[in-house]
Design an enzyme around this catalytic site. Structure first.
Site, mmCIF file in Angstrom:
data_model
loop_
_atom_site.group_PDB
_atom_site.id
_atom_site.type_symbol
_atom_site.label_atom_id
_atom_site.label_comp_id
_atom_site.label_asym_id
_atom_site.label_seq_id
_atom_site.Cartn_x
_atom_site.Cartn_y
_atom_site.Cartn_z
ATOM 1 N N THR A 100 0.708 -35.199 29.842
ATOM 2 C CA THR A 100 0.275 -33.663 29.450
ATOM 3 C C THR A 100 -0.994 -33.845 28.673
ATOM 4 O O THR A 100 -1.154 -34.758 27.685
ATOM 5 C CB THR A 100 1.216 -33.102 28.344
ATOM 6 O OG1 THR A 100 2.576 -32.873 29.073
ATOM 7 C CG2 THR A 100 0.626 -31.524 27.981
ATOM 8 N N LYS A 175 1.514 -26.367 31.909
ATOM 9 C CA LYS A 175 2.221 -27.270 31.044
ATOM 10 C C LYS A 175 2.118 -26.862 29.612
ATOM 11 O O LYS A 175 2.723 -26.720 28.830
ATOM 12 C CB LYS A 175 1.970 -28.627 31.425
ATOM 13 C CG LYS A 175 2.696 -29.515 30.036
ATOM 14 C CD LYS A 175 4.067 -29.233 30.259
ATOM 15 C CE LYS A 175 4.967 -30.319 29.092
ATOM 16 N NZ LYS A 175 4.799 -31.665 29.163
ATOM 17 N N LYS A 243 0.726 -33.458 19.695
ATOM 18 C CA LYS A 243 -0.499 -33.471 20.523
ATOM 19 C C LYS A 243 -0.633 -32.479 21.625
ATOM 20 O O LYS A 243 -1.728 -31.659 21.735
ATOM 21 C CB LYS A 243 -0.219 -34.958 21.201
ATOM 22 C CG LYS A 243 -1.393 -35.359 22.235
ATOM 23 C CD LYS A 243 -1.064 -34.920 23.938
ATOM 24 C CE LYS A 243 -0.033 -35.812 24.241
ATOM 25 N NZ LYS A 243 0.419 -35.480 25.731
#
Length: 291
Positions: A100, A175, A243
């Site tokens: 990701t 995502k 993150k």
């Protein structure tokens, strides 16, 4: 063209990458592995995977290369530079970033790879350690239709819900939308469990009732039971969720809209990390609400 005889290079053998590589091995693919910490790959090596000493070494002998690393900076390190994938992958090779990461970075990888005759696609996943282990990941791809079709047999080993969302970067955007949906849902799951306890209910029985109704979600059915068991082992690390949410928040701001639920979840997870839980699974958020 991808065939059963294609050699797959795997960079990253963490919680999810290791299971993904194992599934590819069991499907009959020849696997090469590189990771910064070799001991993390020992299980794969014992099962017959080949070890490569560098990204460049792995790239030179692999037809398909999958990266599953931690942060955008790790992606940049693996893909760019004289010892990176783009400079060392074979012409006609397929490079698949399943980390990701930032949509703009995925687009940059696609452009630079295309200049060298390399086929790049971004394909982040969702489903955590369970989905990776069972080959049931949701795979969100961004790139050319032909590349997607060529490597679909590989995706089919790794996941079940496999979709091309658009051009390069579209997989990453999808995502991020996934992570935004999870972010506030995790808050709701924690609050629901604590509410049930405060009301004197059996939280396990409550989950049995609500997890199959309108409130149902992966977090409620898979992670809430771990919360009740005190199992905070990482299916997905707190630090990696932070993150992801940070990238999503920045991306939303760049597009000019606010995401207050995402911002709240990010702040709570940062508090959790500050309490020493950055290497715990995301279900450890319950600790903030039970404190």
């Amino acid at each position: 063209m991808v065939t059963a005889n294609s050699t797959i290079g795997m960079i990253g053998s963490g919680v999810m990458g290791k299971s993904m590589a194992r599934n590819l091995q069991q499907a009959g693919y020849s696997i090469n592995v590189y990771t910064r910490t070799k001991r993390k790959a020992e299980e794969l090596l014992d099962a017959g995977a080949g070890w490569k000493e560098s990204v460049a070494d792995l790239a030179a002998v692999s037809d398909i290369i999958i990266t599953m690393v931690g942060y955008p900076t790790d992606v940049e390190r693996v893909y760019f530079g004289s010892d990176g994938l783009i400079e060392n992958a074979k012409s006609g090779a397929y490079i698949i970033d399943m980390t990701t990461s930032k949509p703009a970075l995925a687009q940059e990888i696609y452009r630079k790879a295309k200049e060298r005759g390399i086929y790049a696609i971004d394909a982040p996943v969702s489903g955590g350690d369970i989905g990776a282990r069972n080959g049931e990941l949701a795979i969100m791809a961004g790139g050319d239709q032909k590349i997607f079709d060529d490597i679909y047999p590989v995706f089919d080993v790794l996941g079940e819900n496999i979709m091309l969302q658009g051009e390069a970067g579209a997989g990453q955007h999808t995502k991020l939308a996934n992570q935004i949906a999870i972010a506030t849902n995790m808050i709701g799951v924690c609050e629901a469990i604590v509410y049930a306890k405060k009301a004197g209910l059996n939280p396990s029985r409550v989950l049995d009732s609500i997890s199959t109704g309108a409130a149902g979600s992966f977090s409620l059915s898979k992670l809430a039971p771990r919360m009740l068991e005190g199992d905070y082992a990482p299916g997905f690390y707190v630090k990696h969720f932070i993150k992801d949410m940070t990238i999503a928040l920045e991306s939303a701001q760049e597009m000019g809209f606010s995401t207050p639920g995402l911002a709240l979840s990010l702040e709570l997870y940062k508090q959790l990390a500050e309490k020493g839980e950055e290497d715990s699974g995301t279900q450890a958020l319950i600790k903030l609400f039970e404190a």
